[in-house]
Write a protein that holds these residues in place. Sequence first.
Motif, PDB file in Angstrom:
ATOM      1  N   SER A 148       0.841  -1.200   0.000  1.00 28.71           N
ATOM      2  CA  SER A 148       0.000   0.000   0.000  1.00 28.71           C
ATOM      3  C   SER A 148       0.873   1.245   0.000  1.00 28.71           C
ATOM      4  CB  SER A 148      -0.899   0.015   1.242  1.00 28.71           C
ATOM      5  OG  SER A 148      -0.106   0.192   2.410  1.00 28.71           O
ATOM      6  N   PHE A 149       0.254   2.368  -0.289  1.00 29.48           N
ATOM      7  CA  PHE A 149       0.958   3.646  -0.205  1.00 29.48           C
ATOM      8  C   PHE A 149       1.521   3.844   1.194  1.00 29.48           C
ATOM      9  CE2 PHE A 149       0.589   8.094   1.208  1.00 29.48           C
ATOM     10  CZ  PHE A 149       1.519   8.691   0.372  1.00 29.48           C
ATOM     11  N   GLN A 150       0.733   3.512   2.204  1.00 31.47           N
ATOM     12  CA  GLN A 150       1.155   3.733   3.587  1.00 31.47           C
ATOM     13  C   GLN A 150       2.382   2.890   3.935  1.00 31.47           C
ATOM     14  OE1 GLN A 150      -2.024   3.159   2.614  1.00 31.47           O
ATOM     15  NE2 GLN A 150      -2.901   5.211   2.991  1.00 31.47           N
ATOM     16  N   VAL A 151       2.406   1.648   3.489  1.00 26.24           N
ATOM     17  CA  VAL A 151       3.560   0.787   3.752  1.00 26.24           C
ATOM     18  C   VAL A 151       4.801   1.349   3.077  1.00 26.24           C
ATOM     19  CG1 VAL A 151       4.584  -1.464   3.228  1.00 26.24           C
ATOM     20  CG2 VAL A 151       2.286  -1.338   4.187  1.00 26.24           C
ATOM     21  N   ALA A 152       4.678   1.683   1.794  1.00 27.94           N
ATOM     22  CA  ALA A 152       5.826   2.213   1.059  1.00 27.94           C
ATOM     23  C   ALA A 152       6.327   3.515   1.681  1.00 27.94           C
ATOM     24  CB  ALA A 152       5.451   2.430  -0.408  1.00 27.94           C
ATOM     25  N   GLN A 153       5.411   4.368   2.065  1.00 26.95           N
ATOM     26  CA  GLN A 153       5.793   5.650   2.654  1.00 26.95           C
ATOM     27  C   GLN A 153       6.536   5.448   3.977  1.00 26.95           C
ATOM     28  OE1 GLN A 153       2.575   8.234   4.129  1.00 26.95           O
ATOM     29  NE2 GLN A 153       3.524   9.903   2.994  1.00 26.95           N
ATOM     30  N   GLU A 154       6.043   4.534   4.808  1.00 27.36           N
ATOM     31  CA  GLU A 154       6.680   4.329   6.112  1.00 27.36           C
ATOM     32  C   GLU A 154       8.073   3.726   5.976  1.00 27.36           C
ATOM     33  OE1 GLU A 154       6.073   2.112  10.428  1.00 27.36           O
ATOM     34  OE2 GLU A 154       4.338   2.368   9.092  1.00 27.36           O
ATOM     35  N   VAL A 155       8.218   2.705   5.137  1.00 22.00           N
ATOM     36  CA  VAL A 155       9.541   2.077   5.041  1.00 22.00           C
ATOM     37  C   VAL A 155      10.553   3.024   4.390  1.00 22.00           C
ATOM     38  CG1 VAL A 155       8.658  -0.275   5.063  1.00 22.00           C
ATOM     39  CG2 VAL A 155       8.990   0.876   2.876  1.00 22.00           C
ATOM     40  N   ALA A 156      10.092   3.857   3.445  1.00 21.72           N
ATOM     41  CA  ALA A 156      10.993   4.826   2.824  1.00 21.72           C
ATOM     42  C   ALA A 156      11.434   5.876   3.849  1.00 21.72           C
ATOM     43  CB  ALA A 156      10.320   5.492   1.637  1.00 21.72           C
ATOM     44  N   ALA A 157      10.533   6.236   4.761  1.00 18.97           N
ATOM     45  CA  ALA A 157      10.873   7.219   5.799  1.00 18.97           C
ATOM     46  C   ALA A 157      11.846   6.629   6.820  1.00 18.97           C
ATOM     47  CB  ALA A 157       9.601   7.691   6.494  1.00 18.97           C
ATOM     48  N   ARG A 158      11.701   5.356   7.110  1.00 14.15           N
ATOM     49  CA  ARG A 158      12.539   4.727   8.138  1.00 14.15           C
ATOM     50  C   ARG A 158      13.888   4.254   7.608  1.00 14.15           C
ATOM     51  NH1 ARG A 158       8.898   0.508  11.475  1.00 14.15           N
ATOM     52  NH2 ARG A 158      10.963   0.098  12.363  1.00 14.15           N
ATOM     53  N   CYS A 159      13.967   3.986   6.315  1.00 17.93           N
ATOM     54  CA  CYS A 159      15.198   3.427   5.738  1.00 17.93           C
ATOM     55  C   CYS A 159      15.617   4.270   4.534  1.00 17.93           C
ATOM     56  CB  CYS A 159      14.992   1.981   5.309  1.00 17.93           C
ATOM     57  SG  CYS A 159      14.451   0.883   6.634  1.00 17.93           S
ATOM     58  N   PRO A 160      16.602   5.140   4.675  1.00 17.21           N
ATOM     59  CA  PRO A 160      16.988   6.007   3.564  1.00 17.21           C
ATOM     60  C   PRO A 160      17.499   5.271   2.338  1.00 17.21           C
ATOM     61  CG  PRO A 160      18.560   6.160   5.383  1.00 17.21           C
ATOM     62  CD  PRO A 160      17.391   5.395   5.886  1.00 17.21           C
ATOM     63  N   ASN A 161      17.891   4.000   2.505  1.00 16.22           N
ATOM     64  CA  ASN A 161      18.366   3.255   1.336  1.00 16.22           C
ATOM     65  C   ASN A 161      17.231   2.589   0.560  1.00 16.22           C
ATOM     66  OD1 ASN A 161      18.071   1.480   3.557  1.00 16.22           O
ATOM     67  ND2 ASN A 161      19.538   0.007   2.696  1.00 16.22           N
ATOM     68  N   ILE A 162      15.989   2.681   1.055  1.00 13.32           N
ATOM     69  CA  ILE A 162      14.841   2.258   0.242  1.00 13.32           C
ATOM     70  C   ILE A 162      14.472   3.437  -0.642  1.00 13.32           C
ATOM     71  CG2 ILE A 162      12.413   1.565   0.275  1.00 13.32           C
ATOM     72  CD1 ILE A 162      12.951  -0.012   2.794  1.00 13.32           C
ATOM     73  N   VAL A 163      14.903   3.360  -1.891  1.00 11.41           N
ATOM     74  CA  VAL A 163      14.879   4.530  -2.774  1.00 11.41           C
ATOM     75  C   VAL A 163      13.810   4.463  -3.857  1.00 11.41           C
ATOM     76  CG1 VAL A 163      17.302   5.090  -2.370  1.00 11.41           C
ATOM     77  CG2 VAL A 163      16.683   3.531  -4.246  1.00 11.41           C
ATOM     78  N   GLY A 164      13.054   3.350  -3.926  1.00 13.45           N
ATOM     79  CA  GLY A 164      12.047   3.281  -4.977  1.00 13.45           C
ATOM     80  C   GLY A 164      11.327   1.952  -4.965  1.00 13.45           C
ATOM     81  N   MET A 165      10.521   1.746  -6.005  1.00 14.33           N
ATOM     82  CA  MET A 165       9.788   0.491  -6.097  1.00 14.33           C
ATOM     83  C   MET A 165       9.420   0.143  -7.523  1.00 14.33           C
ATOM     84  SD  MET A 165       6.032   1.361  -4.581  1.00 14.33           S
ATOM     85  CE  MET A 165       5.652  -0.391  -4.589  1.00 14.33           C
ATOM     86  N   LYS A 166       9.286  -1.153  -7.731  1.00 13.93           N
ATOM     87  CA  LYS A 166       8.701  -1.673  -8.960  1.00 13.93           C
ATOM     88  C   LYS A 166       7.324  -2.199  -8.590  1.00 13.93           C
ATOM     89  CE  LYS A 166       8.666  -5.646 -12.015  1.00 13.93           C
ATOM     90  NZ  LYS A 166       9.109  -7.046 -12.197  1.00 13.93           N
TER      91      LYS A 166
END
Length: 301
Positions: A148-166
């Motif tokens: 979900s948008f919420q999951v992607a947003q949270e993990v990107a906020a917590r982990c700076p090396n999560i830089v994108g998604m397919k």
Amino acid sequence: MKKLYGTVVPIVTPFDESGKIDVGSLKNLAEYIIESGLQCIYPCGTTGEMCLLSEDERKLVVETVVRQVNHRIPVFAQVGAMTEKETVELARHAVKTGCDGIGVVTPIYFQISDRGLVDFYVRVAQSVPSDFPVYLYGIPQNAVNDISFQVAQEVAARCPNIVGMKYSYPDMTRLQEFMLINQETFSVLVGPDHLFQAVVAAGGDGVVSGNAMVLAEHYREIWKALQAGEWDVARKIQRRTNVLNRILCEKNNISAYKVMLREKGILCFAAVRAPLENLSVEEERELIERMRELDYTRVIG
């Protein structure tokens, strides 16, 4: 940190007559992708039959591709596996081997809550260096779990090396929501090929396309047109690829890719691993004839 863009190619995994990894054909395939002007190689994804490979086989594929590419274009290995332990091991192996980054499919088969998905991605991202790029990979039609948008947003906020998604489900609304995460920095690529031009026009970064192995000229020219702002040209080429892609994906698309790559002289054999099904001799003949009748290597622009 490096990011994915343009046409990212989730390559097939070639097998020899005995069913082992065909290292020679794998090298040929990597070289072909580079020479075709595409932007990145993505080994051990869905198209690479990831769930049907052992951990050692996946490591061999990644090591072979990284050595052959030799930094000429990025290599992002897909490391998601049936267990978190194996996922972490493959992630660390990708770092050690010299990959430019990794993709991580959601846990598969068993339903996981959003909290479980967040915790999973945080643990995987934290298992590699903080400057090593990690892409989320959502394909709910295969994996059961969705991002979900919420999951992607949270993990990107917590982990700076999560830089994108397919994201491999054809949902333009969801794709555009993902583009709101860390705007200007979070990278979004689409899996369904027919949305390549549309997603980039909407602000996305590219496509992850198995079809591009067979239709490399088309994908190279779509990206070139998009980069130049030649929207009409990109749209025309996209529409032609849509017709060709439908033929490639009618029956056992992974087998179809291998048949066409064998036809091009890139692979020695076209076998997929059971329980996936090979095209029959008659189906192979029909596929090749239909693609030739449409002059499939010719790009309309």
